[in-house]
Design an enzyme around this catalytic site. Structure first.
Site, PDB file in Angstrom:
ATOM      1  N   TYR A 209      14.420   3.968  13.896  1.00  0.00           N
ATOM      2  CA  TYR A 209      13.013   4.370  13.798  1.00  0.00           C
ATOM      3  C   TYR A 209      12.533   4.689  15.204  1.00  0.00           C
ATOM      4  CZ  TYR A 209       8.044   3.696  12.464  1.00  0.00           C
ATOM      5  OH  TYR A 209       6.691   3.842  12.228  1.00  0.00           O
TER       6      TYR A 209
ATOM      7  N   TYR B 228       8.424  -3.108   1.872  1.00  0.00           N
ATOM      8  CA  TYR B 228       8.734  -3.617   3.204  1.00  0.00           C
ATOM      9  C   TYR B 228       7.520  -4.300   3.830  1.00  0.00           C
ATOM     10  CZ  TYR B 228       9.746  -3.926   8.140  1.00  0.00           C
ATOM     11  OH  TYR B 228       9.901  -4.420   9.411  1.00  0.00           O
ATOM     12  N   HIS B 229       6.426  -3.584   3.883  1.00  0.00           N
ATOM     13  CA  HIS B 229       5.255  -4.088   4.601  1.00  0.00           C
ATOM     14  C   HIS B 229       4.580  -5.228   3.848  1.00  0.00           C
ATOM     15  CE1 HIS B 229       6.018   0.126   5.665  1.00  0.00           C
ATOM     16  NE2 HIS B 229       5.772  -0.286   6.883  1.00  0.00           N
TER      17      HIS B 229
ATOM     18  N   LYS C  43     -10.393  -6.594  15.754  1.00  0.00           N
ATOM     19  CA  LYS C  43      -9.229  -5.747  15.957  1.00  0.00           C
ATOM     20  C   LYS C  43      -9.697  -4.404  16.514  1.00  0.00           C
ATOM     21  CE  LYS C  43      -5.498  -5.580  13.754  1.00  0.00           C
ATOM     22  NZ  LYS C  43      -4.683  -6.158  14.866  1.00  0.00           N
TER      23      LYS C  43
ATOM     24  N   ASP D 109      -4.791  -0.268  15.595  1.00  0.00           N
ATOM     25  CA  ASP D 109      -3.735  -1.142  15.101  1.00  0.00           C
ATOM     26  C   ASP D 109      -4.166  -1.787  13.788  1.00  0.00           C
ATOM     27  OD1 ASP D 109      -1.715  -3.058  14.749  1.00  0.00           O
ATOM     28  OD2 ASP D 109      -2.769  -4.497  16.026  1.00  0.00           O
TER      29      ASP D 109
ATOM     30  N   HIS E  28      -2.114  -3.696  11.804  1.00  0.00           N
ATOM     31  CA  HIS E  28      -1.343  -4.886  11.442  1.00  0.00           C
ATOM     32  C   HIS E  28      -2.233  -6.106  11.627  1.00  0.00           C
ATOM     33  CE1 HIS E  28       1.963  -2.010  12.015  1.00  0.00           C
ATOM     34  NE2 HIS E  28       2.602  -2.758  11.143  1.00  0.00           N
TER      35      HIS E  28
END
Length: 670
Positions: free
Chosen positions: A4, A158-159, A527, A531, A533
């Site tokens: 990646y 996945y996430h 945040k 971003d 996440h």
């Protein structure tokens, strides 16, 4: 075999891709930067500090040309990790392929294009669920008809695992997303009945593989059985090849540690084996993280190491020579059956709520993930879930790999952003402005109706429209969406029995609030930047709430100005900033400066200029040199992935509040 990759500029990323292909990589996996993923041009205020950091910036057709220069797209298999703006990036890719003389019916690759998991875990969503589902539907129907070898969606569990999902949640939420997407595609009337199998055959999945080897391998077998059942029974697909569960894997990054990072190599190998050992449930494509991703951006050498792990398995071992070696195992079969049963029950529960989109909007899915993640963190803190080098076997010899941490990761030159912005302005100055504006008007008109959006998007790409302009045109029609945070509804994950660590911190919180004469201590968790996440921020918010704080958390994607305005308006006692994208060097000092201009002392200790001291703490993937710079700038404390004890972090926050307010240290027995 992929890594990646993408960073800085299209030119730098093109050089990296060609170098990786020369080393034996057999496909490309493109990482886009956060402004590109969230539909902003590099000169937007929210893009500050984010340009080229976690991927390559692609603002227009010229960038896409440079990204794939001298790489024949007709011969390439390209995976693009892109979601809210997936239609836009695929359109740019198609136009570049056409300019190379490619037959677009031969293009092969994947656009991730799973917006549900963006609402739940990754945070690059832009539009509300309804319009987002329409964009996905239009892409799928377009590619089935015009780019038949392309995977228009890569449904991502996945996430979900990164956000704390259990294997049952990971399978159930991904399958519920697939059902929502296929239902919408078939209801759109854009695909004739006889081509339903062609649509199902192009649905692919992107899965996580954690270190619990047996459980992960069984999970993949369960995934395949459930997909076969859904496609056969719900959609009537008779051809077994069209029902095949096709998936790629990035093995787990959640479990990579900053402490003793050399241990990440064996974790990565074990996780890769979980999705390759079982032939009947083997991944079609694998990409591996680098050993040092918990420290910062991997270097080309680190990525090469991960690629070589796959090559050793494929070419030196005998793994690929045998049929499924787990066939007939009663242990494996029992585990798979249990997973299938639990997952089908959870899928039914989500369908009863109205499907995946309704479960997103109600906050059910997000709150379940936040709760599962909180429970996992609690197990780690209690030592019930062991992580080598973190909560057990912590003693270590000096590590030569990280002897000089500042060279053990790659850094992006801050001057890169200004160059990208200058190039963007030059592009706008030199394009046919009339054609660009006409293309944007046609896009908005199409969005207001019900025609397929892909042709209008293609014209925008050819007309020189930018990523931000395309996204803002659709924002004007569709609006934007702020996803539920899941914090307020998350249950208590850690007990506060007398003498427990949380009980001790609760006592510190209560006594400090009393010393300050305030009803409760107030913590703002912010945040800044793009971003998305938010897992760490959510866990801090939940634990602070359980410790007795009043928590102000408004979710992701905030400017420094918005954070400071909220801090002043809410009269908070501390500001906590969470940044994992590398933009801390630009955004944190901006927050500090704005707090000072607002008349609030953001410095720790008694010597700051303000009347109402508010210490600022920062958490994220922050290299040691950067952490030192932040402390020098006035940050009270910096936390990185090595600080896994959340209750301890909350206690440290109370200590910083006391210090900033000239209160004596509070000695509470641990």
């Amino acid at each position: 075999m992929r890594t990646y990759a993408g960073h800085s500029t299209a030119e730098a990323s093109n050089e990296l891709y060609r170098r990786n292909l020369a080393k034996g990589q057999t496909g490309l996996s493109v990482a886009f930067d956060l402004p590109t993923q969230t539909g902003y041009d590099p000169d937007h205020v929210l893009a500050r500090g984010e340009v080229g950091r976690v991927g390559v910036p692609v603002s227009h057709l010229g960038d896409m040309r440079r990204l794939f220069q001298d790489i024949p797209l007709e011969q390439m298999n390209t995976s693009m990790t892109i979601n809210a703006t997936a239609m836009w990036l695929l359109a740019l890719y198609q136009v570049v392929a056409e300019e190379q003389g490619a037959d677009i019916t031969k293009l092969s690759g994947t656009t991730q294009n799973d917006i549900v998991k963006e609402y739940l875990s990754r945070g690059t969503h832009v539009f509300p669920p309804g319009p987002s589902l329409r964009l996905t539907t239009d892409m799928i129907t377009y590619t089935v008809n015009h780019i038949p070898k392309w995977n228009p969606i890569n449904i991502c569990s996945y996430h979900l695992q990164e956000a704390g999902a259990t294997p049952v949640q990971e399978i159930s939420y991904a399958m519920s997303t697939a059902i929502a997407v296929l239902d919408a595609v078939f209801a759109s009337g854009q695909v004739p009945e006889e081509r339903r199998g062609d649509v199902v055959a192009r649905i692919s999945f992107f899965v996580n593989a954690g270190v619990r080897f047996i459980e992960e391998m069984c999970k993949m077998r369960a995934f395949g059985r459930i997909w076969d059942k859904i496609t056969r029974e719900r959609y009537g697909i008779e051809n077994p090849k069209q029902r095949r569960f096709r998936y790629g894997v990035q093995v787990n990054s959640l479990g990579l540690t900053e402490a003793q990072p050399e241990n990440n190599v064996q974790r990565i190998v074990l996780e890769m084996l979980a999705v390759t050992l079982s032939k009947d449930a083997r991944a079609r494509a694998v990409q591996l993280p680098a050993w040092n991703e918990a420290l910062g951006l991997p270097r080309p050498w680190d990525q090469q190491w991960s690629l070589r792990i796959q090559q050793v398995l494929a070419h030196e071992s005998d793994l690929l020579e045998y049929d499924d070696i787990f066939a007939g195992s009663h242990v494996i079969e029992a585990k798979v059956e249990a997973l299938v049963e639990e997952c089908l029950a959870e899928i039914d529960r989500i369908q009863e709520m109205g499907g995946a989109m309704a479960a997103v909007e109600s906050g059910y899915l997000k709150s379940q993930l936040v709760s599962a993640h909180a429970e996992r963190r609690a197990r780690i803190e209690a030592g019930d879930e062991k992580i080598i080098g973190v909560n057990c076997y912590e003693s270590t010899e000096p590590n030569p790999l990280t002897a000089d941490l500042d060279t053990a990761i790659m850094t992006v030159d801050p001057a890169n952003e200004a160059g990208v912005v200058r190039a963007l302005h030059a592009w706008r100055d030199n394009r046919d402005e009339v054609r660009a504006q006409e293309a944007l008007s046609a896009l908005k008109k199409t969005a207001a109706g019900d025609a397929n959006l892909f042709p209008a998007t293609l014209e925008c790409a050819r007309a020189g429209v930018t990523t931000g302009e395309w996204a803002w045109a659709l924002r004007d029609v569709f609006g934007e969406f702020r996803a539920p945070t899941g914090v307020s509804s998350a249950p208590v994950a850690v007990t506060a029995e007398e003498g427990s660590p949380l009980a001790v911190v609760r006592e510190k919180v209560a006594r400090t609030a009393a010393d300050l004469g305030s009803g409760r201590l107030r913590l703002l968790v912010g945040k800044p930047g793009l971003d998305g996440h938010s897992n760490g921020a959510e866990q801090i918010a939940v634990r602070a709430r359980d410790a007795g704080f009043e928590v102000v958390y408004q979710g992701i994607r905030l400017t420094p100005e918005q954070i400071v305005t909220a801090a002043v308006a809410e009269d908070v006692h501390c500001v906590g900033l969470s940044i994992l994208s590398g933009s801390h060097a630009a955004l944190v000092p901006d927050v500090l400066a704005r707090l000072r201009r607002a008349g609030v002392d953001a410095s720790p200790g008694p010597d700051g200029p303000g009347d109402a001291p508010i210490p600022v703490i920062v958490g994220g993937i922050i290299p040691p040199a950067d952490a030192a710079d932040l402390i020098d700038a006035g940050v009270a404390a910096v936390f990185t992935p090595k600080d896994f004890g959340i209750t301890e972090i909350i206690g440290r926050i109370v200590d910083e509040i006391r210090r900033a307010n000239n209160l004596d240290p509070l000695e509470v027995p641990a």
